[in-house]
Design an enzyme around this catalytic site. Structure first.
Site, PDB file in Angstrom:
ATOM      1  N   LYS A 131       1.240 -70.264  76.526  1.00 19.56           N
ATOM      2  CA  LYS A 131       2.752 -70.424  77.169  1.00 19.56           C
ATOM      3  C   LYS A 131       1.870 -70.408  78.721  1.00 19.56           C
ATOM      4  O   LYS A 131       1.877 -71.381  79.293  1.00 19.56           O
ATOM      5  CB  LYS A 131       3.336 -68.840  76.870  1.00 19.56           C
ATOM      6  CG  LYS A 131       3.694 -67.736  77.562  1.00 19.56           C
ATOM      7  CD  LYS A 131       4.277 -66.747  77.271  1.00 19.56           C
ATOM      8  CE  LYS A 131       4.122 -65.719  77.847  1.00 19.56           C
ATOM      9  NZ  LYS A 131       4.144 -65.643  78.973  1.00 19.56           N
ATOM     10  N   THR A 132       1.081 -69.000  79.132  1.00 16.95           N
ATOM     11  CA  THR A 132       1.184 -69.414  80.486  1.00 16.95           C
ATOM     12  C   THR A 132      -0.291 -71.020  80.969  1.00 16.95           C
ATOM     13  O   THR A 132       0.113 -71.445  81.843  1.00 16.95           O
ATOM     14  CB  THR A 132       0.024 -68.550  81.198  1.00 16.95           C
ATOM     15  OG1 THR A 132       0.468 -67.269  81.062  1.00 16.95           O
ATOM     16  CG2 THR A 132      -0.275 -68.201  82.580  1.00 16.95           C
ATOM     17  N   ASP A 166       9.704 -67.494  82.887  1.00  6.10           N
ATOM     18  CA  ASP A 166       8.838 -67.629  82.417  1.00  6.10           C
ATOM     19  C   ASP A 166       9.596 -65.551  81.399  1.00  6.10           C
ATOM     20  O   ASP A 166      10.538 -64.838  82.378  1.00  6.10           O
ATOM     21  CB  ASP A 166       7.107 -66.547  82.723  1.00  6.10           C
ATOM     22  CG  ASP A 166       6.771 -65.776  81.542  1.00  6.10           C
ATOM     23  OD1 ASP A 166       6.315 -66.269  80.754  1.00  6.10           O
ATOM     24  OD2 ASP A 166       5.611 -65.154  81.786  1.00  6.10           O
ATOM     25  N   GLU A 167       9.256 -65.475  80.168  1.00  6.36           N
ATOM     26  CA  GLU A 167       9.242 -64.664  79.767  1.00  6.36           C
ATOM     27  C   GLU A 167      10.990 -63.930  79.303  1.00  6.36           C
ATOM     28  O   GLU A 167      11.389 -63.417  79.406  1.00  6.36           O
ATOM     29  CB  GLU A 167       8.985 -63.136  79.669  1.00  6.36           C
ATOM     30  CG  GLU A 167       6.885 -62.782  79.817  1.00  6.36           C
ATOM     31  CD  GLU A 167       6.784 -62.827  78.645  1.00  6.36           C
ATOM     32  OE1 GLU A 167       7.450 -62.688  77.382  1.00  6.36           O
ATOM     33  OE2 GLU A 167       5.569 -62.664  77.954  1.00  6.36           O
ATOM     34  N   GLN A 190      10.028 -61.467  70.114  1.00  9.25           N
ATOM     35  CA  GLN A 190       8.905 -60.847  71.406  1.00  9.25           C
ATOM     36  C   GLN A 190      10.401 -59.581  71.845  1.00  9.25           C
ATOM     37  O   GLN A 190      10.115 -59.861  72.914  1.00  9.25           O
ATOM     38  CB  GLN A 190       7.734 -61.548  71.749  1.00  9.25           C
ATOM     39  CG  GLN A 190       6.934 -62.048  70.528  1.00  9.25           C
ATOM     40  CD  GLN A 190       5.716 -62.199  71.311  1.00  9.25           C
ATOM     41  OE1 GLN A 190       5.020 -61.476  72.647  1.00  9.25           O
ATOM     42  NE2 GLN A 190       5.301 -63.135  71.733  1.00  9.25           N
ATOM     43  N   ARG A 195      -1.235 -58.414  68.433  1.00  4.87           N
ATOM     44  CA  ARG A 195      -1.837 -58.202  69.045  1.00  4.87           C
ATOM     45  C   ARG A 195      -3.239 -58.154  69.204  1.00  4.87           C
ATOM     46  O   ARG A 195      -4.080 -57.761  69.663  1.00  4.87           O
ATOM     47  CB  ARG A 195      -1.203 -57.075  69.515  1.00  4.87           C
ATOM     48  CG  ARG A 195      -0.081 -56.694  70.833  1.00  4.87           C
ATOM     49  CD  ARG A 195       0.057 -57.513  71.617  1.00  4.87           C
ATOM     50  NE  ARG A 195       0.962 -58.272  71.420  1.00  4.87           N
ATOM     51  CZ  ARG A 195       1.161 -59.679  71.511  1.00  4.87           C
ATOM     52  NH1 ARG A 195       0.933 -59.753  73.152  1.00  4.87           N
ATOM     53  NH2 ARG A 195       1.841 -60.519  70.764  1.00  4.87           N
TER      54      ARG A 195
END
Length: 735
Positions: free
Chosen positions: A30-31, A216-217, A247, A593
C-alpha cells in the site's frame, strides 16, 4: 514509473479523479501505491505539488512516505504536505490562531503537561480522591473525541459515580488551557474540524486548495478524522482512501471500522480497487489467515495470494500449561537458530501484557536475549514494582527506596514534605521504620495517624514473612492496603491489564514455590530482582521480539509465534462486551506478520490468580483449513491430518521422546490415573454424556481424580478430545 507495479497497483495509481477506495490486503504494497500515486499526479498530470495532501497516523509512516515519494518525484520535496493528522491540523490552526480566541501563539501540551495540569486541578477540589490525573485525562479525551463540550458533559454522558465532579474537572481544565493559550492533542483535531465546519470561507479555501487528498490506514480513523477528511474533500471530491477492514483493531481508542465499510455510501460513484497480491507471506499462511477472517460478516470480500511457493505448513501446538508453552517455544527457537535464522528474525505475540512474564523468565533461564516491543518488561511495570516494594519493605523495614515508592500508594494523605521527613529520620537516625517517632519527624497529627496506620499494616505482615504460602501473603497484603481498588480508580481504561499483571505476579510466586517448596519471600525477591537487572537489552542487539498483538501491527518477521490462543484469552472476554470480529481481526493481523513460519500455540491449563483453570482452544483455530496445519503436542509432531486426529491416541507413545523441559500431555500420561468410578461432584460415569455451554453434547471417555479435583476426558460432537475440570466448568448431564 509504473513498470514495477502489478496490474491492480497500476489501476490504483492511475485512477486519479473522483473518490477511490483502495482495499489493501496485508503485505500488498500500500505504501508503494500511495507514493507512486503522488508522483504520478505530479509527473504525468502536472498537478501542482502543493495541491496534494496525504495524511497518515505516525511520524515514521509519514517520513517513509515522504522519502519514497521524493525519490520518484524530487520536485514534491517541501511542497506536498505528507504528514500525520495531528501535524496537518497544527499547521492549519497556526495559520488561523486568531480564530481560536487566544491572546498569544498557542502551545501544544503533551500527555505529561496534560496530566500535570489535571493533577493541580484535582488538588484544588474538595473531593480529591475520586479521580487521578490519569483517569481524568482518559475521560476528557474520550469526551472530546465524541464532540461533547465541557459545559454539556454532565447532561451528555451516562451516569457514573462522580459524574458531576468529572464535569467540574473538565470545565476547569478547558478554562486553564484557554488561560494558558494551550491546546492538547485532542484539541488539534477537534478544533480544526469545528473551525472548518463553522467557517464557510475557510472551509471553501482549503477544500479548493487541496485538489487531491489521500488517507492512509483509513480503517483506523475516528469520528474527528472522518469528518476532517470529508470536509476537505467537499469541493473536488478527489479523495483516495487506503486501508484494510480486516486489520481494524483499534476500536478501543475510537477507530471506527464503519468509516471504511460505508465509504461507498458516502461516495456512491467511488471506484474500488482490491490489492490482493501479497509480497510478504507464504501461500499456506495466507490461505489459513484468509479462511479464518472470512468468518467475519463486517468486511469486504478479498482473498490474499502470492506467486511465491506454498511454504511450510503452520504449526498448531497444544501444551500442558503456560510454562510448558514458553519452554516449547524456547526449544523451537533454538531449532530455528540451528537452521540459520537469527534471534531478530523471531517474534512472539500474545493478547495481553501479563503473558510476557513467563516468556521472560524462561528465555532468561535459557539465555535467550529478548526485547519488549511497545512496553516494558514485566518486572518493570509500575503496578508490579509497587507490589514488590511492599514485599521488600516487609523483609527490610530500612528499605527507604521501597518506602518512598509506596508510603502514599494508595493515597494516604502523606505529602512529599512529610515523606522526605520520614525518609530523613530513617536514614539519618539509624532507625528502623518502626522506631521512628512523631518527635523525630515533626509530622502533623493527621499525617502521623495515616503513617501509623500504614506502619501497622507493614508490621502485621512482616511478622508472617517466613510463611510458606508467599503468594497468599502477597494477595492478602494487596487486599489489606486496597491496592486493587486503587488501580481501578486510578486508570479506568487500563485497570483490566494492570490487574492482570498483579494476578500474574501472584502466579509467578506460586510457580516459584512449586519449583522451590521451602523458599522464602526473601529468595523470591532476590530472583525477581535478578530478572529485572539481567533483562535490560540494547534495542540494537540481536534479540527475540516480545509484544502484544496490537503492537505487531505494521511489523513483519520471518518467524512468528502466536501464543495463548484459548477461549477467553483470544478472543479476550471481559465484562461480556467482547467484539468477536475485532478479536478475529487481531489474530489475522498476527498471522499475516509472518513471512515464512507461523506457529500457533495454546495451553490446556493456565493459572488465574490462585486457581488453575482448564482452557478450551480458541474457536478461531477450528476455522483454519486442516490442510494448512501440522499438529504438535508440547513441541512434538503428531500423526494425522485433522484436528480430530491430533486429539486421538495416535500420539500415546510419544512421551518417550520428550525431555524434562517439555511437559507432554497425552492419553498415555493419563492412563494410570483414569478411573472407571463415578465422579463425586457430578453423578456421571464413562460412556455418559454431558452438555457444555460452548461445545454442546460431549461423551465421557475417562474420569481423572475425585471431588474438587475431578477432571473429565470427553470427545465433542466434532471428534475433538477435551479435558474439563468440573469445579471450573459448567456441565450438565444429558442423554
Amino acid at each position: 514509473m509504473l513498470s514495477d507495479l502489478n496490474p491492480q497497483q497500476q489501476e490504483a495509481v492511475t485512477r486519479t479523479d473522483g473518490p477511490v477506495l483502495i482495499i489493501a490486503g496485508a503485505g500488498s504494497g500500500k505504501t508503494r501505491v500511495i507514493t507512486h500515486r503522488i508522483a504520478y499526479l505530479v509527473r504525468t498530470h502536472n498537478v501542482d505539488p502543493t495541491a496534494i495532501l496525504a495524511v497518515t497516523f505516525t511520524n515514521n509512516a509519514a517520513r517513509e512516505m515522504a522519502e519514497r515519494a521524493a525519490e520518484l518525484a524530487p520536485e514534491i520535496t517541501g511542497r506536498t504536505r505528507i504528514s500525520t493528522f495531528h501535524s496537518t491540523c497544527a499547521w492549519l490552526l497556526r495559520r488561523h490562531q486568531e480564530k481560536l480566541g487566544f491572546t498569544s501563539p498557542f502551545t501544544i501540551y503533551d500527555d505529561d503537561d496534560k496530566k500535570r495540569l489535571l493533577k493541580n486541578i484535582i488538588k484544588s477540589l474538595t473531593d480529591k480522591n475520586m479521580f487521578t490525573a490519569a483517569s481524568a485525562a482518559i475521560y476528557i479525551s474520550t469526551t472530546k473525541n465524541a464532540f461533547i463540550r465541557s459545559e454539556s458533559f454532565a447532561d451528555s454522558v451516562d451516569y457514573f459515580p462522580g459524574r458531576e465532579i468529572m464535569a467540574e474537572i473538565y470545565r476547569r481544565y478547558e478554562e486553564a488551557l484557554m488561560a494558558s493559550c494551550a491546546l492538547d492533542f485532542d484539541d488539534l483535531l477537534i478544533k480544526t474540524v469545528r473551525l472548518l465546519e463553522n467557517d464557510t470561507a475557510l472551509r471553501d479555501f482549503y477544500s479548493a486548495h487541496w485538489r487531491y487528498i489521500m488517507v492512509d490506514e483509513y480503517q483506523d480513523t475516528n469520528e474527528a478524522q472522518y469528518r476532517l477528511t470529508n470536509v476537505l474533500a467537499a469541493k473536488h471530491r478527489n479523495i483516495c482512501v487506503v486501508g484494510d477492514d480486516d486489520q481494524s483493531i483499534y476500536s478501543w481508542r475510537g477507530a471506527r471500522i464503519q468509516n471504511i465499510l460505508s465509504f461507498k455510501d458516502d461516495y456512491p460513484n467511488a471506484f474500488i480497487v482490491r490489492l490482493e497480491q501479497n509480497y510478504r507471506s507464504t501461500q499456506n499462511i495466507l490461505s489459513a489467515a484468509s479462511a479464518m477472517i472470512a468468518h467475519n460478516s463486517a468486511r469486504m470480500e478479498k482473498k490474499l495470494w502470492t506467486d511465491s511457493n506454498e511454504g511450510s505448513a503452520l504449526i498448531l501446538n497444544e501444551t500442558k500449561d503456560a510454562f510448558s508453552e514458553a519452554r516449547c517455544i524456547q526449544h523451537m527457537i533454538h531449532s530455528f537458530l540451528r537452521e540459520g535464522f537469527t534471534l531478530e528474525d523471531i517474534a512472539v505475540f500474545y493478547r495481553i501484557n501479563a503473558q510476557s512474564r513467563v516468556f521472560e523468565e524462561v528465555f532468561r533461564s535459557a539465555e535467550l536475549t529478548y526485547r519488549i516491543i511497545g512496553g516494558v518488561t514485566f518486572y518493570e511495570r509500575a503496578e508490579v514494582k509497587d507490589v514488590l516494594a511492599y514485599l521488600r519493605l516487609l523483609v527490610n523495614p530500612n528499605d527507604s527506596a521501597a518506602l518512598y515508592r509506596i508510603i502514599n500508594t494508595p493515597r494516604r494523605g502523606i505529602g512529599e514534605k512529610s515523606i522526605n521527613a520520614i525518609i530523613a529520620a530513617l536514614n539519618n537516625g539509624q532507625q528502623t521504620l518502626y522506631d521512628i517517632t512523631q518527635t523525630q519527624t515533626g509530622l502533623s497529627a493527621r499525617v502521623w495517624k495515616s503513617f501509623e496506620q500504614f506502619r501497622s499494616i507493614i508490621r502485621l505482615f512482616s511478622d508472617r514473612i517466613d510463611e510458606n504460602n508467599i503468594h497468599l501473603l502477597a494477595a492478602q497484603l494487596i487486599e489489606k492496603v486496597g491496592y486493587d481498588n486503587f488501580i481501578v480508580v486510578q486508570d479506568e481504561a487500563k485497570n483490566e491489564n494492570r490487574l492482570e499483571n498483579i494476578k500474574e505476579l501472584i502466579n509467578s510466586m506460586m510457580l516459584f514455590q512449586e519449583r522451590h517448596p521451602n523458599a522464602t519471600l526473601r529468595e523470591y525477591l532476590d530472583e525477581s530482582a535478578l530478572i529485572t537487572d539481567d533483562n535490560r537489552t540494547d534495542d540494537n542487539a540481536d534479540a527475540v521480539s516480545l509484544m502484544t498483538l496490537h503492537n505487531a501491527k505494521g511489523l513483519e518477521y520471518p518467524i512468528v509465534f502466536i501464543t495463548g490462543i484459548e477461549e477467553g484469552l483470544l478472543p479476550l472476554t471481559r465484562k461480556g462486551d467482547t467484539d468477536i470480529e475485532e478479536e478475529r481481526r487481531l489474530m489475522y493481523v498476527g498471522m499475516t506478520r509472518a513471512r515464512k513460519h507461523c506457529i500457533l500455540s495454546y495451553a490446556l491449563q493456565r493459572r488465574n490468580w490462585e486457581r488453575t483453570i482448564s482452557n478450551m482452544p480458541s474457536p478461531f483455530l477450528a476455522e483454519l483449513p486442516p490442510e494448512t496445519l501440522i499438529y504438535y503436542s508440547n513441541g512434538i509432531p503428531l500423526e494425522g491430518t485433522s484436528w480430530a486426529a491430533s486429539q486421538d491416541t495416535s500420539y500415546t507413545n510419544q512421551s518417550e521422546k520428550n525431555n524434562d523441559e517439555c511437559f507432554p500431555v497425552t492419553d498415555a500420561d493419563f492412563s494410570d490415573d483414569i478411573n472407571q468410578e463415578m465422579s463425586y461432584t457430578l453423578n456421571v460415569a464413562i460412556g455418559d454424556f454431558v452438555l457444555h455451554p460452548s461445545y454442546g453434547r460431549c461423551r465421557i471417555i475417562g474420569i481423572e481424580g475425585s471431588g474438587d479435583d475431578t477432571m473429565l476426558h470427553v470427545t465433542t460432537k466434532t471428534g475433538r478430545k477435551m479435558k474439563f475440570f468440573l469445579k471450573y466448568t459448567e456441565l450438565e448431564r444429558c442423554f
